[in-house]
Motif scaffolding. Structure first.
Motif, PDB file in Angstrom:
ATOM      1  N   ASP A  26       3.613  -3.218 -10.401  1.00 10.08           N
ATOM      2  CA  ASP A  26       2.712  -3.654  -9.339  1.00 10.08           C
ATOM      3  C   ASP A  26       1.671  -2.571  -9.101  1.00 10.08           C
ATOM      4  OD1 ASP A  26       1.643  -5.296  -7.448  1.00 10.08           O
ATOM      5  OD2 ASP A  26       3.409  -5.325  -6.143  1.00 10.08           O
ATOM      6  N   LEU A  28      -0.565  -0.115  -6.615  1.00  5.82           N
ATOM      7  CA  LEU A  28      -0.370   0.621  -5.367  1.00  5.82           C
ATOM      8  C   LEU A  28      -1.721   1.118  -4.890  1.00  5.82           C
ATOM      9  CD1 LEU A  28       1.565   1.910  -3.271  1.00  5.82           C
ATOM     10  CD2 LEU A  28       1.566   3.956  -4.715  1.00  5.82           C
ATOM     11  N   GLY A  31      -0.771   1.258   0.332  1.00  6.48           N
ATOM     12  CA  GLY A  31       0.684   1.284   0.432  1.00  6.48           C
ATOM     13  C   GLY A  31       1.241   0.921   1.793  1.00  6.48           C
ATOM     14  N   THR A  33       1.718  -1.882   3.262  1.00  7.72           N
ATOM     15  CA  THR A  33       2.683  -2.978   3.190  1.00  7.72           C
ATOM     16  C   THR A  33       3.667  -2.757   2.051  1.00  7.72           C
ATOM     17  OG1 THR A  33       1.233  -4.644   4.182  1.00  7.72           O
ATOM     18  CG2 THR A  33       2.956  -5.441   2.729  1.00  7.72           C
ATOM     19  N   GLU A  34       3.158  -2.358   0.905  1.00  4.66           N
ATOM     20  CA  GLU A  34       3.996  -2.198  -0.287  1.00  4.66           C
ATOM     21  C   GLU A  34       5.177  -1.261  -0.043  1.00  4.66           C
ATOM     22  OE1 GLU A  34       4.564  -2.793  -4.601  1.00  4.66           O
ATOM     23  OE2 GLU A  34       2.970  -3.590  -3.334  1.00  4.66           O
ATOM     24  N   LEU A  43      10.638  -6.051  -2.000  1.00 10.04           N
ATOM     25  CA  LEU A  43       9.973  -5.909  -3.287  1.00 10.04           C
ATOM     26  C   LEU A  43      10.743  -4.880  -4.117  1.00 10.04           C
ATOM     27  CD1 LEU A  43       6.190  -5.759  -2.294  1.00 10.04           C
ATOM     28  CD2 LEU A  43       7.537  -7.740  -2.975  1.00 10.04           C
ATOM     29  N   LEU A  48       4.992   1.474 -10.480  1.00 16.47           N
ATOM     30  CA  LEU A  48       3.840   1.390  -9.599  1.00 16.47           C
ATOM     31  C   LEU A  48       2.652   2.055 -10.279  1.00 16.47           C
ATOM     32  CD1 LEU A  48       5.355   2.207  -6.087  1.00 16.47           C
ATOM     33  CD2 LEU A  48       4.648  -0.023  -6.975  1.00 16.47           C
ATOM     34  N   GLY A 111      -5.771  -4.838  -0.303  1.00 17.99           N
ATOM     35  CA  GLY A 111      -4.379  -4.899   0.122  1.00 17.99           C
ATOM     36  C   GLY A 111      -4.204  -5.705   1.389  1.00 17.99           C
ATOM     37  N   GLN A 115      -1.525  -8.823   1.981  1.00 22.81           N
ATOM     38  CA  GLN A 115      -0.336  -8.424   2.732  1.00 22.81           C
ATOM     39  C   GLN A 115       0.611  -9.602   2.911  1.00 22.81           C
ATOM     40  OE1 GLN A 115      -0.826  -7.665   7.090  1.00 22.81           O
ATOM     41  NE2 GLN A 115      -3.003  -7.995   6.657  1.00 22.81           N
ATOM     42  N   ARG A 116       1.889  -9.298   2.930  1.00 18.70           N
ATOM     43  CA  ARG A 116       2.914 -10.338   2.995  1.00 18.70           C
ATOM     44  C   ARG A 116       3.213 -10.714   4.442  1.00 18.70           C
ATOM     45  NH1 ARG A 116       5.482 -10.964  -1.819  1.00 18.70           N
ATOM     46  NH2 ARG A 116       5.869 -13.043  -0.940  1.00 18.70           N
TER      47      ARG A 116
END
Length: 331
Positions: A26, A28, A31, A33-34, A43, A48, A111, A115-116
């Motif tokens: 994925d 980055l 960061g 959210t990640e 996740l 990364l 990002g 975002q989730r």
């Protein structure tokens, strides 16, 4: 502890090639959210690829009056841009209301769009969740759903999309530019977000390894007279219960142009097309604003816990329009 391979990309093509070749990898950026989701085991990438060195940080006024924002521009930088504040105040306001100052300094624009959801069932890594594990069910439908969506839902997911600035971009017909293994692509913002339907795990049409490079906002005179109104449980650093991105142009007391989008109440940033259609050509008065709001929320499907959001969204939309006409207060 799961081992994670880390590398830094020096150009977009190599970043896309690296991530697209490995389904467990994925990108980055900021960061914000990640890293949270990594810590929560939601996740689980094994690699990364840090993209922060890529030249995607520009905030550019286009010759025709439009705006191009690099995917790695930070939220705070975009919000502070004099051009954005003058021509697209709704974008600046949405960014400033979207996160704490610390997060705005770190979070990237690309990002932010990706975002989730903030659904607790998605983020606890254990409850059944069709977004996290397709086919396991949606715990929120029969569970705690006060903050969940009433528009764009399905029997498989009712999670609310969390981004504030995406709501502003939806109202302004933004386009998302990407670089994929097959070349460059452009997505109208409404196509960039997918309704959950029977596949809520697919939130975007992006293929694995496809990288957002920029967000383009077309020239739009009405955007100069715009605002973002956000209603939440507490004033600082909280996600919206209901929000409205609105832009309005009035000529001789009649609405000549209007752009509306809702946040906090739908599974994607929600363009209020029914309300817009009703308002074009109508007189700029509260009764018409209220009727347009009712028309837009007529298709809402609430749970017992979040039914209040229907009236809240209607009131928020009316207040936004009254504020733009000088007949209301944004607070």
């Amino acid at each position: 502890m799961r081992p994670i391979t880390y590398s830094r990309a020096t150009d977009a093509a190599s970043a896309v090639a690296t991530v697209s070749a490995d389904p467990t990898s994925d990108f980055l950026a900021g960061g914000t959210t990640e890293v949270d989701l990594l810590r929560q085991n939601v996740l689980t990438p094994r690699r990364l690829v840090d993209i922060n060195d890529l030249p995607l940080t520009g905030i550019e006024a286009l010759p025709d009056g439009g705006l191009r924002i690099g995917a790695l521009a930070r939220m705070s930088e975009v919000a502070a841009s004099p051009f954005v504040r003058e021509r697209f105040p709704v974008i600046s306001q949405a960014l400033e209301l979207g996160a704490s100052a610390q997060l705005r300094h770190m979070a990237s624009m690309g990002g932010n769009l990706l975002q989730r959801v903030r659904c607790s069932y998605f983020r606890d890594a254990e409850s059944p969740c069709n977004k996290r594990e397709p086919g396991t069910g949606c715990s929120a439908i029969e569970g705690f759903s006060r903050g969940h969506a009433v528009l764009g839902t399905s029997e498989h997911c009712i999670a609310t999309h969390p981004s504030d600035v995406a709501v502003a971009f939806m109202a302004l017909d933004a386009r998302v530019h990407t670089q994929s293994p097959g070349g460059e692509r452009v997505y109208p913002i409404d196509d960039f977000y997918l309704l959950p339907g029977d596949s809520p795990h697919r939130e975007h049409p992006l293929e694995h390894g496809e990288l957002i490079t920029a967000i383009e906002v077309p020239a739009m005179p009405v955007a100069r007279h715009s605002l973002y109104l956000k209603v939440r449980d507490r004033e600082s650093y909280e996600f919206a219960l209901a929000s409205v991105a609105a832009a309005l142009s009035i000529v001789d007391g009649t609405i000549a142009d209007v752009r509306l989008a809702l946040g906090g109440v739908a599974t994607k940033p929600w363009r209020a097309m029914h309300a817009e259609d009703f308002l074009i050509g109508a007189s700029a008065q509260r009764d018409n604003f209220a009727h347009a709001a009712r028309v837009e929320l007529a298709v809402a499907r609430p749970t017992p816990m979040n039914a209040f959001k229907i009236e809240l969204a209607q009131r928020t939309l009316v207040r936004a329009l009254e504020t733009l006409t000088g007949n209301g207060s944004p607070a």
